[in-house]
Design an enzyme around this catalytic site. Structure first.
Site, PDB file in Angstrom:
ATOM      1  CG  ASN A  31      -1.885  -1.205   1.104  1.00  0.00           C
ATOM      2  OD1 ASN A  31      -2.204  -1.868   0.099  1.00  0.00           O
ATOM      3  ND2 ASN A  31      -2.360  -1.751   2.373  1.00  0.00           N
ATOM      4  CG  ASP A  90      -2.583   3.395   2.717  1.00  0.00           C
ATOM      5  OD1 ASP A  90      -1.747   2.808   3.580  1.00  0.00           O
ATOM      6  OD2 ASP A  90      -3.618   2.464   2.506  1.00  0.00           O
ATOM      7  CG  HIS A 105       4.140  -1.455  -4.659  1.00  0.00           C
ATOM      8  ND1 HIS A 105       2.924  -2.258  -4.447  1.00  0.00           N
ATOM      9  CD2 HIS A 105       5.092  -2.569  -5.414  1.00  0.00           C
ATOM     10  CE1 HIS A 105       3.152  -3.582  -5.075  1.00  0.00           C
ATOM     11  NE2 HIS A 105       4.407  -3.531  -5.564  1.00  0.00           N
ATOM     12  CB  CYS A 107      10.197  19.819 -10.946  1.00  0.00           C
ATOM     13  SG  CYS A 107      11.523  20.103  -9.689  1.00  0.00           S
ATOM     14  CB  CYS A 114      14.655  21.395 -12.568  1.00  0.00           C
ATOM     15  SG  CYS A 114      13.966  19.974 -13.006  1.00  0.00           S
ATOM     16  N   GLY A 144      -4.666  -9.302   3.910  1.00  0.00           N
ATOM     17  CA  GLY A 144      -5.176  -8.408   2.839  1.00  0.00           C
ATOM     18  C   GLY A 144      -4.657  -8.331   1.633  1.00  0.00           C
ATOM     19  CB  SER A 145      -1.977  -8.957  -0.079  1.00  0.00           C
ATOM     20  OG  SER A 145      -1.445  -9.146  -1.553  1.00  0.00           O
ATOM     21  CG  ASN A 147      -7.018 -11.843   0.992  1.00  0.00           C
ATOM     22  OD1 ASN A 147      -6.791 -10.700   1.085  1.00  0.00           O
ATOM     23  ND2 ASN A 147      -7.396 -12.478  -0.278  1.00  0.00           N
TER      24      ASN A 147
END
Length: 279
Positions: A104, A106, A121, A180, A183, A220-221, A246
Site C-alpha cells: 500500500n 497510503d 511500492h 517541478c 527545474c 489483505g493481499s 484474506n
C-alpha cells in the site's frame, strides 16, 4: 472452521514461530475507506490502473492522472488507520512482528505508529521529479492543482484505489499540469506504477529481512502482482511457513500453511487479545 478456531491456530503457530514478517495489501485499508483493485476472486473491479510507460511519454495520460488524483488524493490524505493497522502496530510493540512490508502507498501503517515498515511500492504523500530527482510533498502539489484547475471543483466523482477518482471527457482537456518547482521537469507521484520496477535495494532488503524471520504472515493481499508474490515463493523455497488472512483467493494459496478467510480487522484484534504480552 470457525474464525475463533482459526484465530487459535494462528495464535498457536505464532507462539511457535514468534518472529514474523508481515506483508500487507489493499484489503487491510478497505475499512479505512480506500477501495481495492480486485474482488474476492482476484479479478479487477474497475479499469486497470495507469501504466508507467504511458505516464512518462504521453501528456494526455498525465492530464488524466493529475485530474483524477486531484479529486482522489483527499480521500487518502484524510484516511485514518483502522483496527487492523493498530493491531499490527501492537504486535510490533510486543516484538512479534520484526518487519512489515506493505504494497500500500497510503502510509496508514506509519499513522498507526508502526516503526519498521518497508513501503514496497512507494508513498503517495510524495512526488518526485523525473529530471532532477527532487522530492516534494504531495500536499503542495494539491495546492497548485487547486489554484490552476478550479474547473474540477464542481465535479462529483466516485473514488477508486490509491487516490484515483473517475473523471473523463472535457474536464481532462482543460487540465493544467504541475511541474517541478526547482527545474520545471516532469513530476510523478513517488510510487511504483504498474509496469514500473521496485528499487533493487528494497527487493534485497526484504529478502534479507525475511530470511531472518520464523514465518511470513500475509494480510489483505491477493498477491497477484509478482512484486509481492516473489516473497511467498522465496519463503516456500526456504521452508519459511506462510500464514494468510484474506477473504478471497490469492496467487499463493497452494503455498500457504494456514489461511483464515475472514475480515482482517476482526481477526487481528482477536489475535492480539489471545497472545501473551512480550517485552
Amino acid at each position: 472452521m470457525t474464525r475463533e478456531a482459526s484465530v487459535r491456530q494462528l495464535r498457536d503457530f505464532i507462539l511457535e514461530h514468534p518472529r514474523l514478517m508481515v506483508l500487507t495489501g489493499a484489503g487491510i485499508s478497505q475499512s479505512s475507506g480506500i477501495p481495492t483493485y480486485r474482488d474476492a476472486t482476484g479479478a479487477w473491479t474497475s479499469s486497470q490502473p495507469i501504466q508507467h510507460g504511458e505516464f512518462m511519454r504521453d501528456a494526455a495520460v498525465r492530464k488524466r492522472y493529475w485530474a483524477r488524483s486531484y479529486k482522489g488524493w483527499p480521500n487518502v490524505a484524510s484516511a485514518r488507520p483502522n483496527p487492523a493497522h493498530l493491531a499490527l502496530s501492537h504486535l510490533e510493540a510486543q516484538s512479534y512482528v520484526q518487519c512489515l512490508v506493505t504494497q500500500n502507498i497510503d502510509r496508514l501503517h506509519q499513522k498507526a505508529g508502526h516503526q519498521r515498515v518497508i513501503d514496497l511500492h512507494g508513498r503517495l504523500d510524495q512526488v518526485i521529479c523525473m529530471d532532477c530527482g527532487e522530492i516534494a510533498a504531495r500536499a503542495d502539489v494539491q495546492q497548485w492543482l487547486a489554484a490552476h484547475n478550479s474547473h474540477l471543483d464542481h465535479l462529483t466523482v466516485r473514488q477508486r484505489p490509491d487516490g484515483d477518482a473517475e473523471i473523463e471527457g472535457a474536464a481532462l482537456e482543460e487540465m493544467q499540469l504541475p511541474s517541478c518547482v526547482h527545474c520545471s521537469g516532469l513530476i510523478k507521484p513517488n510510487v511504483v506504477f504498474y509496469g514500473g520496477s521496485v528499487d533493487k535495494k528494497i527487493i534485497s532488503r526484504v529478502f534479507e529481512q525475511l530470511s531472518q524471520c520464523d514465518a511470513l504472515l500475509v494480510v489483505g493481499s491477493s498477491l497477484m502482482v509478482y512484486s509481492s508474490y516473489r516473497y511467498c515463493k522465496f519463503a516456500h523455497d526456504h521452508d519459511i511457513p506462510i500464514l494468510c488472512i484474506n477473504q478471497g483467493l490469492t496467487r499463493a494459496d497452494e503455498l500457504l500453511r494456514l489461511k483464515v478467510r475472514s475480515d482482517c480487522a476482526d481477526t487481528l484484534k482477536q489475535l492480539v487479545d489471545s497472545l501473551p504480552a512480550r517485552g
